[in-house]
Design an enzyme around this catalytic site. Structure first.
Site, PDB file in Angstrom:
ATOM      1  N   ASP A 188       0.854  -1.184   0.000  1.00 12.41           N
ATOM      2  CA  ASP A 188       0.000   0.000   0.000  1.00 12.41           C
ATOM      3  C   ASP A 188       0.889   1.232   0.000  1.00 12.41           C
ATOM      4  O   ASP A 188       1.757   1.377   0.854  1.00 12.41           O
ATOM      5  CB  ASP A 188      -0.904  -0.005   1.243  1.00 12.41           C
ATOM      6  CG  ASP A 188      -1.868   1.158   1.247  1.00 12.41           C
ATOM      7  OD1 ASP A 188      -2.741   1.189   0.363  1.00 12.41           O
ATOM      8  OD2 ASP A 188      -1.749   2.045   2.111  1.00 12.41           O
ATOM      9  N   GLU A 272      -1.654  -1.280  -5.975  1.00  8.18           N
ATOM     10  CA  GLU A 272      -2.856  -0.635  -6.483  1.00  8.18           C
ATOM     11  C   GLU A 272      -2.557   0.070  -7.781  1.00  8.18           C
ATOM     12  O   GLU A 272      -1.467   0.597  -7.970  1.00  8.18           O
ATOM     13  CB  GLU A 272      -3.329   0.418  -5.475  1.00  8.18           C
ATOM     14  CG  GLU A 272      -4.334  -0.068  -4.499  1.00  8.18           C
ATOM     15  CD  GLU A 272      -4.736   1.049  -3.578  1.00  8.18           C
ATOM     16  OE1 GLU A 272      -5.930   1.163  -3.308  1.00  8.18           O
ATOM     17  OE2 GLU A 272      -3.885   1.808  -3.119  1.00  8.18           O
ATOM     18  N   ASP A 368      -3.113   1.613   6.809  1.00  8.29           N
ATOM     19  CA  ASP A 368      -2.253   1.268   5.679  1.00  8.29           C
ATOM     20  C   ASP A 368      -2.062  -0.239   5.573  1.00  8.29           C
ATOM     21  O   ASP A 368      -2.028  -0.802   4.485  1.00  8.29           O
ATOM     22  CB  ASP A 368      -0.886   1.955   5.815  1.00  8.29           C
ATOM     23  CG  ASP A 368      -0.994   3.462   5.679  1.00  8.29           C
ATOM     24  OD1 ASP A 368      -1.895   3.907   4.936  1.00  8.29           O
ATOM     25  OD2 ASP A 368      -0.196   4.170   6.314  1.00  8.29           O
TER      26      ASP A 368
END
Ligand SMILES: [Zn+2]
Length: 434
Positions: A188, A272, A368
């Site tokens: 992340d 991501e 996170d």
């Protein structure tokens, strides 16, 4: 049967030219820029007149004419290969434009990405023992020999950045096929923490730009007070460039250390799909549709650009490919709002930026870390949907993480609180985990 793989790799060094070589390099970069700009102007004219654009061969013919014409005899003093390469660069710029990968080619400015490329390895000699490199029309140039060049030289690019000259040596070599080590991990990306891994470790941000911002602003103000092109102006300009170079170096070093550590220890890395370009676009909006939270967003944008997420992803991609690993890019929707324990999706799950507390099951964790776990489980799910084998990637998944299958789907049990939050410093980032 062992099949060797071909690896292309570039090695970059700072050059240590003497005064004459530096002047010659500046001339050479200038000649390449001239050829590029003149060819671009010509292509533009042809485009406006409705004619077809000239191909590379046609441009090369023109280049020969220019080299023999009396107004531009100085072009003949430059080696022809680098000049032809700048025409190749123009071709590529046009191809990128027509493929909608880039905007229309622009004219090159002096002092802005000055560079030239030698494409023929036969004309290049590399003497690593005494840190010298032979280049046509420059002779033997010394360089800061910080590491060995591996493989056969393919081509060499010389460039100038912030007043310093660098050489990038492209090589090709055969390497043994990589042996996969490590398991799967989700990453992340954030502001408060540069990267949080689904096993609980994280990397603090470097924010080199922020740290140097003050010094940079002062230097820029001093520059603006000087008379342009005066001696003091030049000195002040050199100071600004030096700070810029320092920022760029610190950032590159940081990104390489983190991406090396992550790619060395994991076979499958899920991240991501953050549209860095879109996110970093101005938040101000237009006069008709002013942006919201402009101040906060511009701060965020600055951090994103500062940390070089896009470059980080590029590095992760090729470093994982070298080791036979995979980068899995997952859609970012709701990764920060989904509870990894019960799957409940709600914006209320995030009471603050840093905490995650599920309103359905009460599970609490660092936000996170929750994001990283969601990214990992999504990546694994994506591979399952595609019918790909994830077993390899899951072998050797760090202790503390458990993969669980429930009627709701696949999820990963986060590590216990005491194991979470091991902070990795930048110096420790390069160390291998067993
Ligand atoms: Zn929950």
């Amino acid at each position: 049967m062992i099949v060797a793989m071909q690896r292309l790799q570039a090695f970059r060094y700072e050059l240590r030219p003497d005064g004459q070589q530096e002047r010659q390099m500046r001339r050479l970069a200038g000649a390449c820029r001239f050829v590029y700009n003149r060819a671009l102007a010509l292509q533009k004219e042809r485009l406006e007149a409705g004619e077809k654009k000239l191909g590379y061969a046609g441009l090369c013919q023109l280049l020969t004419e220019w080299r023999h014409s009396p107004e531009t005899t100085w072009l003949a003093a430059a080696p022809v290969h680098p000049l032809q390469q700048s025409l190749k660069d123009l071709e590529r710029a046009y191809a990128n434009f027509f493929a909608k990968r880039a905007g229309f080619p622009r004219f090159k400015k002096k002092g802005w990405h000055d560079s030239f490329r030698y494409p023929d390895p036969k004309q290049i000699k590399l003497a690593q023992v005494n840190s010298r490199l032979f280049l046509p029309k420059l002779g033997w140039v010394r360089y800061r020999n910080s590491r060995d060049v591996l493989g056969a030289v393919k081509n060499v690019t010389v460039s100038c950045l912030c007043g310093k000259w660098y050489v990038s040596i492209q090589t090709v070599r055969e390497v043994a096929p990589p042996r996969l080590t490590g398991g799967a991990v989700g990453v992340d990306m954030g502001i408060a923490r540069f990267a949080t891994l689904s096993d609980g470790t994280f990397y603090a941000p470097l924010n080199s730009f922020r740290r140097h911002e003050c010094a940079l602003r002062k230097a820029q103000q001093a520059l603006s007070r000087k008379v342009k092109f005066s001696r003091n102006w030049k000195k002040a300009k050199a100071r600004v460039q030096k700070i810029h170079a320092r920022i760029a170096n610190a950032r590159r070093d940081f990104l390489h250390k983190v991406s090396t550590a992550i790619s060395q220890n994991h076979a499958m890395v899920c991240i991501e799909d953050l549209r860095v370009r879109r996110m970093s676009r101005s938040a101000a909006g237009t006069a008709d549709a002013p942006g919201r939270n402009v101040r906060a967003k511009s701060g965020l944008n600055k951090s994103i650009l500062d940390q070089g997420w896009f470059e980080f992803r590029r590095q992760l991609t090729y470093k994982l490919a070298w080791r036979g690993g995979w980068l899995v890019v997952v859609p970012p929707q709701n990764t920060s709002r989904t509870c990894p324990r019960c799957g409940h999706v709600s914006a209320d799950n995030r009471p603050t930026q840093a905490r995650f507390r599920c309103v359905a099951c009460g599970g609490e964790e660092n936000a996170d870390l929750v994001g990283a776990i969601n990214i990992l489980s999504r990546g694994i799910q994506m591979w399952r949907d595609e019918g790909r084998d994830t077993i390899n990637a899951l072998i050797g998944m760090p202790a503390g993480n458990r993969l669980c299958v429930s009627p709701d789907g696949l999820w990963i049990e986060p590590p216990r609180r005491s194991e979470a939050g091991t902070r990795r410093s930048v110096s420790g980032a390069a160390q291998c985990r067993a």
